[in-house]
Motif scaffolding. Structure first.
Motif, PDB file in Angstrom:
ATOM      1  N   SER A 664      17.644  48.370  34.387  1.00 37.45           N
ATOM      2  CA  SER A 664      18.255  49.012  35.546  1.00 37.45           C
ATOM      3  C   SER A 664      17.542  50.330  35.814  1.00 37.45           C
ATOM      4  O   SER A 664      16.525  50.638  35.189  1.00 37.45           O
ATOM      5  CB  SER A 664      19.733  49.245  35.251  1.00 37.45           C
ATOM      6  OG  SER A 664      19.844  49.938  34.031  1.00 37.45           O
ATOM      7  N   THR A 665      18.110  51.122  36.711  1.00 40.88           N
ATOM      8  CA  THR A 665      17.502  52.417  37.055  1.00 40.88           C
ATOM      9  C   THR A 665      17.296  53.300  35.832  1.00 40.88           C
ATOM     10  O   THR A 665      16.514  54.245  35.894  1.00 40.88           O
ATOM     11  CB  THR A 665      18.395  53.200  38.042  1.00 40.88           C
ATOM     12  OG1 THR A 665      19.749  52.809  37.805  1.00 40.88           O
ATOM     13  CG2 THR A 665      18.003  52.956  39.467  1.00 40.88           C
ATOM     14  N   VAL A 666      17.980  52.975  34.746  1.00 36.78           N
ATOM     15  CA  VAL A 666      17.866  53.827  33.557  1.00 36.78           C
ATOM     16  C   VAL A 666      16.407  53.929  33.091  1.00 36.78           C
ATOM     17  O   VAL A 666      15.978  54.937  32.532  1.00 36.78           O
ATOM     18  CB  VAL A 666      18.807  53.297  32.429  1.00 36.78           C
ATOM     19  CG1 VAL A 666      18.297  52.056  31.777  1.00 36.78           C
ATOM     20  CG2 VAL A 666      19.074  54.360  31.388  1.00 36.78           C
ATOM     21  N   LEU A 667      15.606  52.898  33.407  1.00 40.47           N
ATOM     22  CA  LEU A 667      14.206  52.909  32.964  1.00 40.47           C
ATOM     23  C   LEU A 667      13.303  53.713  33.905  1.00 40.47           C
ATOM     24  O   LEU A 667      12.206  54.124  33.521  1.00 40.47           O
ATOM     25  CB  LEU A 667      13.698  51.458  32.882  1.00 40.47           C
ATOM     26  CG  LEU A 667      12.335  51.242  32.237  1.00 40.47           C
ATOM     27  CD1 LEU A 667      12.383  51.608  30.770  1.00 40.47           C
ATOM     28  CD2 LEU A 667      11.874  49.804  32.396  1.00 40.47           C
ATOM     29  N   LEU A 668      13.762  53.951  35.107  1.00 39.80           N
ATOM     30  CA  LEU A 668      12.920  54.505  36.161  1.00 39.80           C
ATOM     31  C   LEU A 668      12.183  55.802  35.790  1.00 39.80           C
ATOM     32  O   LEU A 668      10.972  55.913  36.027  1.00 39.80           O
ATOM     33  CB  LEU A 668      13.770  54.692  37.422  1.00 39.80           C
ATOM     34  CG  LEU A 668      13.049  54.778  38.755  1.00 39.80           C
ATOM     35  CD1 LEU A 668      12.135  53.581  38.952  1.00 39.80           C
ATOM     36  CD2 LEU A 668      14.071  54.837  39.883  1.00 39.80           C
TER      37      LEU A 668
END
Ligand SMILES: O=c1ccn([C@@H]2O[C@H](COP(=O)(O)OP(=O)(O)O[C@H]3O[C@H](CO)[C@@H](O)[C@H](O)[C@H]3O)[C@@H](O)[C@H]2O)c(=O)[nH]1
Ligand SMILES: [Mn+2]
Length: 748
Positions: A664-668
């Protein structure tokens, strides 16, 4: 003449030893590093944001050293305990989601707990099911039926691993030394029990596929259901076995849940268990006349995936709890066992092993006043978690007014009676109290979750409860780590894809940071728990702040190198910087080598890489969600996202390949910084080549950028080189390219 037996001093139940050589090495390394870091900061020269980053790093490093100064190791001798003197234990297993936590696994945990080496009449296992799933209830009934064969089998042959799935897959050597007849009987029994296990397992598998069972447990129904409390026992089974040979009882508790009521996740579930496990005793009395009725003074808490891997842990815990020779025998709140995992990869790329916690720092905290309560695998004194203080623990609530008791603990008469009861005596509780204490309204207007029971303020309820409820009230604890030759006491499962790992870390980090930034900041309680202990706690409270220095070190040198302009590392400081960098790598490498004799360098590298990755993902998002919460804009920002235990064998994880599927966006931020670093590296070198060398002033930056490139290589690979379905999702790659390009064009 030999002294008469009864005059002999009681045998020692456990030993403790300070690891003096390790303590000396740790202190030496810490002193050296501190001197270097101070010199580096003094010679910094440039007062920019990197100086602030260095100060934060130094602060966290200082906190992290407190639990390194006095590591101890312990040994327990359960064989020396007098079995008739053992006090009752209630085992509490918690589950919350039949999809993420498959019933077959949960039941293996339940069965393994029932098969612990402990007098059956003094052992009760409770299963808390937050989903209220009919499948789980059915599986629990089947588990009880199988356990009534499995438990006697384990006792008869001295089975070492009481988890049936693990036992039948492994090579537990059973006692075959009793002659031909004995061997034949053993072989026959083993086949019979194995067949029964297979039938049990298939029965659960079929029930899982039964649409009527799983269909009734919809997402909505899990959040909206009545309380259901049931003592699972076979009526015919309530025979008059001796207390030692009796079957442990099994209770199923599903508390009431309503969408409008906060249910406080695992802490809420445990509190219902703690109170209902007392009320239920009256039912037990009817069903199991042979049981010794007791208000079990000890509770052993297990997450649903943490099965017992040896049978001796409850006895080992009692070696500490029941030892009257301990210096301060009355202040021991809990015995913590390490979290160990059965599905760790040899190449543990997500640092799932939590080596720093369970192999290193908890041993050091044990040398102070005890490790941090770690959610699962601990055996706790019941009155301690009720909010008693050690000094008043002899009947702490007996002098309280009934009115006061009701404000603290709620209106269940059964529960109030139990508070005043001494261990071992019986109660005449109304059976309906069991559902009363499991209702939503029960805690309203009481002190549950604030002063009584597991505390609600943080999603990391274990950390906060241990620190606030236990240590700050004067309790201590011990850490029971198995000797190298002994098997793990409990084994759980680790997440096998990156997103689950990062989301789990985000929960831990935000839960702990919320405590650090609240009025309960551990540094504020140095007087109550001693300075090193409070530093040890504060390290975890502020760990999420690693996000800031790592973010700085992943942007500032990159942009300045890309610009080819003034360096952030003047010559005078670069030498000191290098020295601190090397000393910190070395300190980490030594720490890992002490904990792991094999493959230390690989573990060291995996931990370095995961540390940097986690800082700009899980920890960064933790900081953001806590900040949002603090300004009142958080809403549901800090939540308890359950970790899936459904896939044990992530093949990619086993092979040491990052599984980015579902990220999810957590990796961005991580992927953006990786691209930024590589672009800056290439661009900067290109400018150096065409513009002529800038000599050694950029050497520190060049080195840093290369180090970051090496650390983040799997991300680059996942974005650019890999084509498999588990590569970085395309939308993340696209957004990262956009963000990295924006950063370069604005600041580069
Ligand atoms: O509303 C809830 C949420 C969770 N659980 C149970 O809590 C346990 C832990 O949940 P899990 O998803 O496995 O979280 P982990 O991150 O793996 O757990 C670690 O971190 C938690 C704190 O965040 C501690 O409670 C755990 O003991 C510790 O192992 C599981 O058995 C769940 O079924 C509940 O009973 N009710
Ligand atoms: Mn877990």
């Amino acid at each position: 003449m030999a002294a008469p037996l009864q005059d002999a001093a009681p045998l020692q139940l456990h030993t403790v030893e300070v690891d003096q050589p390790l303590a000396a090495v740790n202190r030496l390394l810490a002193g050296l590093h501190l001197a270097l870091a101070a010199a580096a900061i003094a010679h910094r020269g440039v007062h920019d944001i990197l100086l602030a980053a260095d100060l934060v790093l130094l602060f966290l490093w200082l906190l992290s050293q407190a639990p390194m100064l006095r590591p101890v190791s312990r040994a327990a001798f359960p064989g020396r305990l007098s079995r008739p003197a053992l006090l009752a234990v209630d085992v509490m297993v918690v589950t919350a989601d039949p999809d993420k936590e498959p019933a077959a696994k949960v039941m293996n945990t339940v069965i393994s707990a029932m098969a612990l080496d402990y007098p059956g009449g003094r052992l009760t296992v409770y299963l808390s099911d937050d989903a209220g799933s009919p499948l789980t209830l059915l599986a629990a009934r089947k588990a009880y039926a199988f356990a009534s064969v499995w438990v006697p089998f384990c006792r008869k042959y001295g089975v070492q691993c009481p988890c049936p799935e693990r036992f039948f897959a492994g090579s537990d050597q059973l006692d075959g030394g009793g002659g031909v007849d004995h061997d034949r009987e053993l072989a026959g029994d083993k086949i019979r029990v194995k067949n029964m296990y297979e039938t049990f397992r298939k029965g659960i598998e079929e029930a899982t596929k039964d649409a009527a069972l799983s269909g009734s447990c919809t997402r909505a129904a899990r959040q909206d259901h009545d309380a259901h409390v049931e003592i699972i026992a076979d009526k015919q089974d309530s025979n008059s076995d001796g207390d030692e040979d009796a079957m442990p009882s099994l209770g199923y508790v599903s508390r009431e849940k309503r969408p409008a009521w906060a249910h406080h996740f695992k802490a809420g579930a445990l509190n219902v268990l703690v109170s209902s496990s007392i009320a239920d005793r009256s039912e037990l009395q009817h069903l199991r006349v042979s049981s010794l009725m007791s208000n079990a003074p000890y509770v052993l808490v297990l997450d649903c995936d943490m099965y017992c891997n040896t049978r001796s842990s409850a006895m080992e815990a009692m070696c500490f709890h029941l030892d009257s020779r301990r210096r301060r025998a009355d202040d021991l709140a809990f015995v913590q066992f390490p979290q160990m995992f059965h599905n760790l990869s040899g190449n543990d790329i997500y640092a799932n092993e939590l080596r720093s916690i369970f192999s290193t720092r908890w041993k050091g905290l044990d040398g102070l006043r005890g490790p941090i309560l770690s959610g699962t695998g601990f055996c706790l004194r019941r009155d301690a978690v009720y909010g008693a203080r050690p000094s008043s623990s002899q009947g702490p609530f007996s002098s309280m007014e009934v009115g006061e008791l009701k404000t603290r603990f709620g209106h269940s008469n059964g529960h109030l009676v139990s508070l005043r009861r001494t261990a071992g005596s019986t109660t005449g509780v109304l059976p309906q109290d069991a559902t009363l204490v499991a209702s939503c309204e029960y805690e309203m207007g009481t002190r549950w979750g604030e002063e009584v029971g597991f505390l609600y303020q943080s999603v990391v309820e274990d950390y906060f409860t241990g620190y606030r409820q236990l240590y700050c009230r004067g309790w201590t604890s011990v850490y029971c780590y198995p000797a190298p030759s002994r098997p793990a006491p409990f084994l759980g499962s680790v997440p096998t894809n990156l997103n689950d790992v990062l989301v789990q870390n985000k929960r831990w980090m935000s839960g702990m940071l919320a405590v650090g930034l609240s009025r309960h900041c551990p540094l504020g309680s140095a007087l109550a728990v001693s300075l090193p202990q409070s530093m040890g706690f504060a390290y975890y409270a502020f760990m999420a702040l690693y996000a800031f220095p790592v973010l700085c070190y992943a942007t500032v040198p990159q942009l300045s190198f890309f610009r080819g302009g003034a360096t952030s590392f003047p010559v005078a400081s670069s030498l000191w910087f290098t020295a601190v960098f090397v000393s910190s790598l070395l300190q980490h490498l030594i720490e890992v080598s002490v904990a792991k004799r094999r493959l230390a360098v690989r573990t060291w590298w995996n931990e370095q890489r995961f540390w940097a990755l986690n800082a700009v993902t899980g920890q960064l998002f933790a900081c953001l969600s806590v900040a949002l919460d603090l300004v009142g804009a958080g809403g549901q920002a800090v939540n308890f996202d359950l970790t899936s235990k459904a896939s044990d064998h992530g093949e990619l994880y086993r092979d040491g390949v990052f599984d980015f599927a579902g990220c999810s966006t957590v990796l961005l931020p991580a992927t953006t910084l990786c691209l930024l670093n590589n672009a800056a590296l290439v661009g900067g070198i290109w400018k150096m080549v065409i513009g002529g060398g800038r000599g050694d002033t950029v050497s520190v930056e060049l080195f840093l950028l290369c180090y970051v490139a090496a650390l983040s290589y799997p991300l680059l690979q996942g974005m650019v080189l890999r084509r498999d379905p588990a590569r970085v999702p395309a939308w993340i790659t696209a957004m990262s390219v956009g963000m990295a390009a924006t950063l370069l064009s604005l600041f580069g």
